[in-house]
Design a protein around this motif. Structure first.
Motif, mmCIF file in Angstrom:
data_model
loop_
_atom_site.group_PDB
_atom_site.id
_atom_site.type_symbol
_atom_site.label_atom_id
_atom_site.label_comp_id
_atom_site.label_asym_id
_atom_site.label_seq_id
_atom_site.Cartn_x
_atom_site.Cartn_y
_atom_site.Cartn_z
ATOM 1 N N THR A 628 -9.821 -40.694 -22.353
ATOM 2 C CA THR A 628 -8.943 -39.585 -22.740
ATOM 3 C C THR A 628 -8.307 -38.953 -21.517
ATOM 4 O O THR A 628 -7.096 -38.659 -21.503
ATOM 5 N N LYS A 631 -5.818 -41.363 -19.995
ATOM 6 C CA LYS A 631 -4.679 -41.504 -20.898
ATOM 7 C C LYS A 631 -3.712 -40.346 -20.721
ATOM 8 O O LYS A 631 -2.500 -40.548 -20.537
ATOM 9 N N ASN A 632 -4.228 -39.112 -20.771
ATOM 10 C CA ASN A 632 -3.355 -37.954 -20.634
ATOM 11 C C ASN A 632 -2.718 -37.898 -19.252
ATOM 12 O O ASN A 632 -1.575 -37.454 -19.103
ATOM 13 N N ASP A 641 -7.460 -31.839 -20.683
ATOM 14 C CA ASP A 641 -7.995 -33.144 -21.086
ATOM 15 C C ASP A 641 -7.613 -34.259 -20.120
ATOM 16 O O ASP A 641 -7.879 -35.423 -20.381
ATOM 17 N N GLU A 668 -11.240 -48.640 -26.746
ATOM 18 C CA GLU A 668 -10.196 -47.642 -26.542
ATOM 19 C C GLU A 668 -8.806 -48.254 -26.689
ATOM 20 O O GLU A 668 -8.607 -49.450 -26.467
#
Length: 959
Positions: A628, A631-632, A641, A668
């Motif tokens: 996460t 990814k962000n 995040d 993922e």
């Protein structure tokens, strides 16, 4: 007295009211018979009892097809009529009486199934009864499909109808609880009026003429095989049908377990083996297999130990080197393969294994038994290991490549995987973490549905090819980590089948290995009880087998948080500190180190940090999911995040760098897919959704992931910017139901320069981890830096070698202030330029997605000033080359006025391209590019550099 007589009458009634799993009328179906309907009745009190006491009784449907002359196996149904899990009215089976349903086929079978090929004939009807949702299915006792024989038109047939047969593919006799003195009925039928006779062990017990059915009775006179024959003669031809039923003692004889044997197959000589089956509280077990033609025999009744826990049998007279298929038959009803089988034969899936991948695969004993069988082999060929001096990499510095063989190679097998080792070697990884490759249900899943834990999956090749692959990895310094699912098992597991509760469709309460219900809210398959001594013994044997027999270097334990007996109903409480779970994992760690000192134990835990801290300090490694956050960061939306701090073991308060962080895993979504579909596209001149932009940001991700201390992992083809969704379907759509489906294998990505750049950058970053000057940085706890916001940096400090990483995760240019650990000359590790650090705060300007890895030691032998003395006005492509003449590597001092795809080609005096040296997408600005001298003769050449900003041709002398 009246009550006693009623009770006796009731017992006699129950004894006489025998039931049959599947019955049909007429008894000899023909494919072209239009004269009457075929009525099929199922009794859910028999077989696997999948529909026992099922309500609503109107919610029962058939799944039906045929086995024809074109079928290749019992599972190759043709002309199936209805879709599974649907409630088509034409598939409904009306309720008849308690636990009985009936389905009727009207008219010709060929018409019903829509068979128009005149040369294709029906051999059997294949049928299952299920509820509307398809979640409850009535099958044979062994879980197999049910079949009804279809007879050739005009043929003359007879059949033994009692004792009843199981409606499996070969119509074997149902298990009978007979003993010496048992009286039993025999019934035969004929397709036309005939002279009929019935025999028991060669003695005629009934005869009649002009009949289509005949009944008789007999008595078991002694232990052994009871042979029952129906004979019919129509005046010109005699036909026969035979069934055999073994009658043995009610229980196995008692005898102590021989010294030195363990569960499974024990090879005691080239011609003998001792079989040991752990089956507490079972009464009797026999062995059937190739060595006795799959027929039960008094000589193959197993001994039972005095404590009632084990059965065992010595097999003698085996032929050295010969493979024998075999099964255990337990308490007359359960057929299972040995749970410790190192090779199994699967009647449903072996047919799809390529003969090229697994040459000489032993065929399944079709027609002789049902279900999965094990294979034993005395004096089996041995593999000669070559990498005997190999030692495992330090677990704190692992860089593991997670791999699913099925989706990594177009023709997935161990030999082909061995051929790719140079790819891994050049990438710089020192471990390959392979998704489960022990036998699981089917051939094409991810492997987290296991049933046999000691047998390598045949779909990838023979055992020796697996060993050769591991041996070759070790020769190249690469460790092999086996992903394994020991939290649960699936329904084909012999340990599940041995103690099964059919009424509730779950393991029985007395199952030594499994819980009846899951102890946590993330249940998959059937839940192991890891507080059971039997389960702990089994697990220890699994670890011992793979580390000793195949020399793997450790395990990634799937769903390790599930190893608890504390009942939890929500994910939050399941993750809380659990001392019993800690105790289980400490014990397993001790066991692993006892059977394979130094082997890796990697837990997919995701529990409270307080629990993981205890186990990490004990020696376990942990999957560190930073998906996460990365990814962000990759998307270009810096927020809470996107904080990468949790990827540092120091942030978790751990004593050792035992956190195996990753940005992607098989569980993922792909970062490239996320960026291309959801990336920040707010800037006209920098769009994360642009392919080349997203690929460059993967380099940025790698710089921050791999430079952090501790072990690391990345998911296959991430190094080439793989951009198919985890939920990609074969038809090109995206659907979560396709998550575990096969994904496209795109080795062509390796030839695309922008994608190959990720590989090259990651490889160079990974190789810094093993450089003797900087190796200590990656186990250091001296880590500092803000890993939040848009402009990020962090530093690792040792007594001699220091690293500073800076990066701009924003979609606009950013400036940040960094104080280097020491003043003096620093070196841009990837771009081969220098930077003068003052020891005070300094401002660094970065374009969007730009990053730098600075080291304080000249690991690349970069000159402090450019030898080419390049002078540029900043408006056009300029370049110089040094040293010139060059004997080995040479450096291009390059300025690009704009980021561009750039090519470097060596040209001869005639203008012909001698060698393409590099093609890559390079950022704007000045940079030093090191090129390897190609293996060509000395002479005078020209280096041609071309990019969007122009072209330069430089003379170059190679000595």
């Amino acid at each position: 007295m009246k009550r006693l007589l009623l009770a006796v009458f009731a017992l006699l009634t129950v004894a006489g009211a025998q039931a049959q799993l599947l019955s049909w009328n007429p008894p000899f179906p023909r494919e072209n018979d239009n004269s009457q309907s075929l009525v099929i009745t199922v009794d859910a009190t028999k077989g696997n009892q999948g529909l026992l006491n099922y309500t609503p009784n109107s919610d029962v449907y058939v799944h039906i097809g045929v086995i024809t002359s074109a079928s290749t196996s019992p599972s190759d149904w043709k002309y199936t009529k209805f879709t599974w899990g649907t409630t088509n009215a034409a598939a409904n089976a009306p309720y008849v009486s308690a636990n009985k349903w009936q389905y009727t086929i009207t008219g010709s079978l060929r018409t019903f199934f829509g068979i128009t090929n005149a040369s294709e004939t029906i051999q059997k009807i294949a049928i299952l009864f299920r509820n509307g949702a398809g979640s409850r299915v009535q099958r044979n006792t062994d879980g197999g499909d049910m079949y009804i024989p279809v007879y050739p038109t005009g043929s003359f047939q007879t059949r033994v109808d009692e004792p009843f047969r199981m409606p499996n593919y070969t119509m074997t006799a149902e298990t009978q609880n007979w003993s010496v003195g048992t009286a039993f009925n025999v019934k035969g039928s004929a397709s036309t009026a005939s002279s009929m006779k019935l025999y028991h062990n060669g003695t005629q017990i009934a005869a009649a003429t002009g009949v289509t059915t005949l009944s008789g009775n007999s008595t078991v006179a002694g232990f052994g095989v009871q042979t029952i024959v129906s004979e019919a003669n129509n005046g010109t031809t005699s036909v026969y049908d035979t069934i055999k039923i073994f009658v043995g003692p009610a229980s196995s004889p008692v005898a102590a377990l021989p010294a030195g044997v363990v569960d499974g197959v024990n090879y005691t000589s080239n011609t003998t083996a001792t079989l040991v089956l752990r089956a507490p509280n079972k009464t009797k077990a026999t062995v059937i297999g190739d060595f006795n033609n799959w027929t039960e025999d008094l000589n193959y009744v197993m001994n039972r130990t005095p404590d009632g826990k084990f059965f065992w049998l010595n097999l003698t007279g085996l032929t050295a080197g010969t493979q024998y298929a075999f099964q255990y038959k337990v308490d007359d009803t359960i057929r299972i393969a040995d749970p410790y089988s190192t090779m199994i034969l699967d009647p449903w899936n072996d047919q799809f294994i390529s003969a090229t991948t697994y040459p000489g695969l032993k065929p399944y004993p079709t027609g002789k038994t049902t279900g999965i069988v094990g294979v034993l082999q005395t004096a089996a060929p041995t593999y000669t290991w070559n990498s005997n001096s190999y030692s495992r990499p330090d677990k704190r510095t692992l860089v593991a490549y997670e791999l699913l063989v099925r989706d990594f190679l177009a023709n997935p097998n161990w030999d082909k995987l061995t051929d790719t080792l140079s790819y891994f070697k050049n990438l710089g990884i020192n471990a390959i973490e392979i998704m489960p490759f022990n036998e699981f249900e089917g051939n094409l899943s991810w492997g987290y549905n296991p049933d046999f834990y000691f047998a390598p999956d045949k779909y990838y090749g023979r055992p020796e090819t697996l060993k050769r692959f591991i041996d070759s990895c070790h020769a190249n310094g690469i460790a092999i980590i086996m992903d394994i699912a020991l939290n649960h098992s699936f329904g084909l597991s012999p340990m599940v089948q041995l103690y099964w509760d059919p009424s509730n469709n779950r393991p029985a309460a007395n199952n030594p290995w499994f819980n009846q219900t899951d102890r946590h809210p993330f249940g998959v398959g059937y839940d192991f009880n890891h507080q059971s001594p039997d389960t702990r013994y089994f697990t220890s044997r699994v670890m011992q087998y793979w580390t000793n027999e195949y020399r793997i270097d450790g395990f990634r334990f799937d769903l390790s948080k599930g190893f608890t007996q504390n009942q939890t109903n929500d994910v939050g409480s399941w993750s809380n500190y659990d001392q019993s779970r800690i105790d289980i994992w400490k014990a397993y760690y001790d066991t692993l180190n006892r059977v394979a000192p130094g082997a890796y134990s990697i837990l997919e835990h995701f529990a409270a940090n307080s629990e993981e801290t205890v186990l990490a300090n004990y020696g376990h490694l942990f999957w560190g999911n930073l998906h996460t956050q990365y990814k962000n960061s990759a998307l270009g939306f810096a927020n809470n995040d996107a904080n990468l701090d949790w990827g540092l073991f120091t942030a978790r308060g751990w004593n050792q760098p035992h956190l195996m962080t990753y940005a992607e895993s098989h569980d993922e979504e792909r970062l490239m897919y996320e960026m291309l579909n959801f990336g920040n596209n707010s800037q006209a001149n920098y769009n994360v959704r642009n392919l080349n932009t997203a690929l460059k940001r993967m380099e940025l991700i790698g710089a921050f992931l791999f430079i952090q201390p501790g072990p690391k992992m990345f998911w296959q083809f991430g190094e080439l910017g793989y951009d198919y969704s985890i939920n990609y379907c074969a038809n090109g759509t995206i659907n979560s139901s396709c998550r575990t489906d096969a994904k496209p294998v795109r080795w062509d990505y390796n030839t695309v320069a922008e994608r190959r750049n990720i590989y090259d950058v990651w490889a160079k970053v990974i190789k810094l981890r093993s450089h003797p000057w900087f190796r200590a940085n990656f186990t250091s706890n001296r880590v500092f830096g803000p890993l939040t916001g848009n402009f990020r940096w962090f530093q690792i400090t040792t007594d001699t070698s220091n690293i500073t990483v800076v990066g701009n995760f924003d979609v606009v240019a950013q400036s940040g202030t960094v104080t280097f650990q020491n003043a003096g000359t620093w070196y841009d590790y990837l771009n081969n330029t220098t930077f003068t650090a003052t020891g005070n705060p300094q401002t660094i300007n970065l374009l969007p997605g730009e990053y730098r890895i600075y080291v304080n030691r000249n690991v690349n032998n970069v000159g402090t000033t450019p030898v080419s003395n390049l002078v540029t006005d900043g408006s056009r492509l300029d370049a110089g080359v040094y040293p010139n003449p060059a004997k080995g590597q040479f450096v291009v001092d390059l300025f690009l006025p704009a980021a561009a795809q750039t090519s470097f080609e060596l040209v001869n005096g005639a203008g012909q391209v001698v060698r393409s040296l590099r093609q890559s997408f390079l950022p704007r600005g000045r940079q030093l590019i090191t090129l390897d001298r190609p293996g060509i003769p000395a002479g005078t050449y020209y280096l041609r550099i071309a990019a969007k900003g122009g072209m330069r041709v430089l003379p170059l002398i190679l000595q």
